[in-house]
Design a protein around this motif. Structure first.
Motif, PDB file in Angstrom:
ATOM      1  N   TYR A   1     -38.751 -35.217 -31.019  1.00  0.00           N
ATOM      2  CA  TYR A   1     -37.632 -36.328 -31.553  1.00  0.00           C
ATOM      3  C   TYR A   1     -36.503 -36.464 -30.934  1.00  0.00           C
ATOM      4  O   TYR A   1     -35.905 -35.476 -29.880  1.00  0.00           O
ATOM      5  CB  TYR A   1     -37.342 -35.809 -32.937  1.00  0.00           C
ATOM      6  CG  TYR A   1     -36.243 -36.795 -33.514  1.00  0.00           C
ATOM      7  CD1 TYR A   1     -36.544 -37.986 -34.037  1.00  0.00           C
ATOM      8  CD2 TYR A   1     -34.715 -36.652 -33.502  1.00  0.00           C
ATOM      9  CE1 TYR A   1     -35.449 -39.029 -34.353  1.00  0.00           C
ATOM     10  CE2 TYR A   1     -33.569 -37.364 -33.868  1.00  0.00           C
ATOM     11  CZ  TYR A   1     -34.176 -38.622 -34.600  1.00  0.00           C
ATOM     12  OH  TYR A   1     -33.263 -39.496 -34.751  1.00  0.00           O
ATOM     13  N   MET A   2     -35.979 -37.603 -30.459  1.00  0.00           N
ATOM     14  CA  MET A   2     -35.000 -37.887 -29.666  1.00  0.00           C
ATOM     15  C   MET A   2     -34.088 -39.038 -30.262  1.00  0.00           C
ATOM     16  O   MET A   2     -34.625 -39.975 -30.979  1.00  0.00           O
ATOM     17  CB  MET A   2     -35.608 -38.563 -28.389  1.00  0.00           C
ATOM     18  CG  MET A   2     -34.679 -39.247 -27.510  1.00  0.00           C
ATOM     19  SD  MET A   2     -35.987 -39.524 -25.864  1.00  0.00           S
ATOM     20  CE  MET A   2     -36.735 -37.881 -25.577  1.00  0.00           C
ATOM     21  N   LYS A   3     -32.705 -38.870 -30.539  1.00  0.00           N
ATOM     22  CA  LYS A   3     -31.926 -39.822 -31.022  1.00  0.00           C
ATOM     23  C   LYS A   3     -31.667 -41.011 -30.038  1.00  0.00           C
ATOM     24  O   LYS A   3     -31.449 -40.605 -28.751  1.00  0.00           O
ATOM     25  CB  LYS A   3     -30.440 -39.063 -31.405  1.00  0.00           C
ATOM     26  CG  LYS A   3     -29.670 -39.903 -32.089  1.00  0.00           C
ATOM     27  CD  LYS A   3     -28.428 -39.043 -32.681  1.00  0.00           C
ATOM     28  CE  LYS A   3     -27.505 -40.138 -33.326  1.00  0.00           C
ATOM     29  NZ  LYS A   3     -26.716 -39.486 -34.199  1.00  0.00           N
ATOM     30  N   ILE A   4     -31.683 -42.019 -30.601  1.00  0.00           N
ATOM     31  CA  ILE A   4     -31.601 -43.235 -29.775  1.00  0.00           C
ATOM     32  C   ILE A   4     -30.605 -44.083 -30.496  1.00  0.00           C
ATOM     33  O   ILE A   4     -30.353 -43.959 -31.669  1.00  0.00           O
ATOM     34  CB  ILE A   4     -32.877 -44.269 -29.496  1.00  0.00           C
ATOM     35  CG1 ILE A   4     -33.489 -44.789 -30.777  1.00  0.00           C
ATOM     36  CG2 ILE A   4     -33.714 -43.439 -28.817  1.00  0.00           C
ATOM     37  CD1 ILE A   4     -34.645 -45.585 -30.669  1.00  0.00           C
ATOM     38  N   PRO A   5     -29.839 -45.272 -29.673  1.00  0.00           N
ATOM     39  CA  PRO A   5     -28.928 -45.958 -30.209  1.00  0.00           C
ATOM     40  C   PRO A   5     -29.469 -46.748 -31.177  1.00  0.00           C
ATOM     41  O   PRO A   5     -30.548 -47.272 -31.233  1.00  0.00           O
ATOM     42  CB  PRO A   5     -28.234 -46.667 -29.120  1.00  0.00           C
ATOM     43  CG  PRO A   5     -28.842 -45.982 -27.875  1.00  0.00           C
ATOM     44  CD  PRO A   5     -30.046 -45.325 -28.249  1.00  0.00           C
ATOM     45  N   LYS A   6     -28.882 -47.404 -32.375  1.00  0.00           N
ATOM     46  CA  LYS A   6     -29.535 -48.489 -33.173  1.00  0.00           C
ATOM     47  C   LYS A   6     -29.423 -49.829 -32.524  1.00  0.00           C
ATOM     48  O   LYS A   6     -28.264 -50.113 -32.028  1.00  0.00           O
ATOM     49  CB  LYS A   6     -28.355 -48.521 -34.564  1.00  0.00           C
ATOM     50  CG  LYS A   6     -28.615 -47.193 -35.227  1.00  0.00           C
ATOM     51  CD  LYS A   6     -27.690 -47.416 -36.843  1.00  0.00           C
ATOM     52  CE  LYS A   6     -27.924 -46.432 -37.528  1.00  0.00           C
ATOM     53  NZ  LYS A   6     -29.144 -46.540 -38.545  1.00  0.00           N
TER      54      LYS A   6
END
Length: 151
Positions: free
Chosen positions: A36-41
């Motif tokens: 999992y990787m957080k990305i910008p909305k």
């Protein structure tokens, strides 16, 4: 047209350049990784998580990409498949992989693998420099501008 990112090994600073470029050019950006990787909305930025395993992310990128798509990777075998399928390959240091240079890159990689497997220490890649980041941004801009990904 889309930009695909081999995201597990892609440096954070390169991802940040890509996020800005996707927004600026309204180009679809898909990050593919097995964790999992957080990305910008954003309407233009997606994350595709794949199962863990050797080449699972690479294979998914090749499966999903279309000719003329751009793939960001430092993985030479993946870049070779991308070029073979008619796409563009770009590494995080700004080097564009083409039909003309990918064979040489594969040969060099295979040679270094042979050295490593025989016990010779070849060292790893150097850290990204400010010059590398600028070279990447310039190459990305050149590809996006010349191929008009935003249309």
């Amino acid at each position: 047209m889309k930009i695909w990112v081999d995201a597990d090994a892609c440096p954070v600073v390169i991802k940040e350049i890509l996020y800005k470029a996707a927004e600026r050019t309204k180009t679809q950006l898909i990050l593919v990784a097995n964790r999992y990787m957080k990305i910008p909305k954003s309407t233009y930025i997606e994350f595709l998580q794949v199962q863990s395993g050797l080449d699972v992310a690479d294979n998914r990128i090749v499966e999903k990409m279309a000719p003329k798509d751009l793939v960001i990777t430092s993985d030479i075998p993946l870049a070779s498949k991308v070029v073979e399928k008619g796409g563009f390959g770009l590494n995080p240091r700004g080097e564009i992989y083409t039909a003309e240079n990918i064979g040489e890159r594969l040969s060099t990689r295979d040679f270094l693998d042979t050295l490593r497997s025989s016990g010779i220490e070849t060292g790893g890649p150097a850290s990204l420099t400010k010059r590398d980041r600028q070279s990447f941004a310039n190459s990305l801009d050149k590809i996006l501008t010349q191929n008009d990904f935003s249309s």
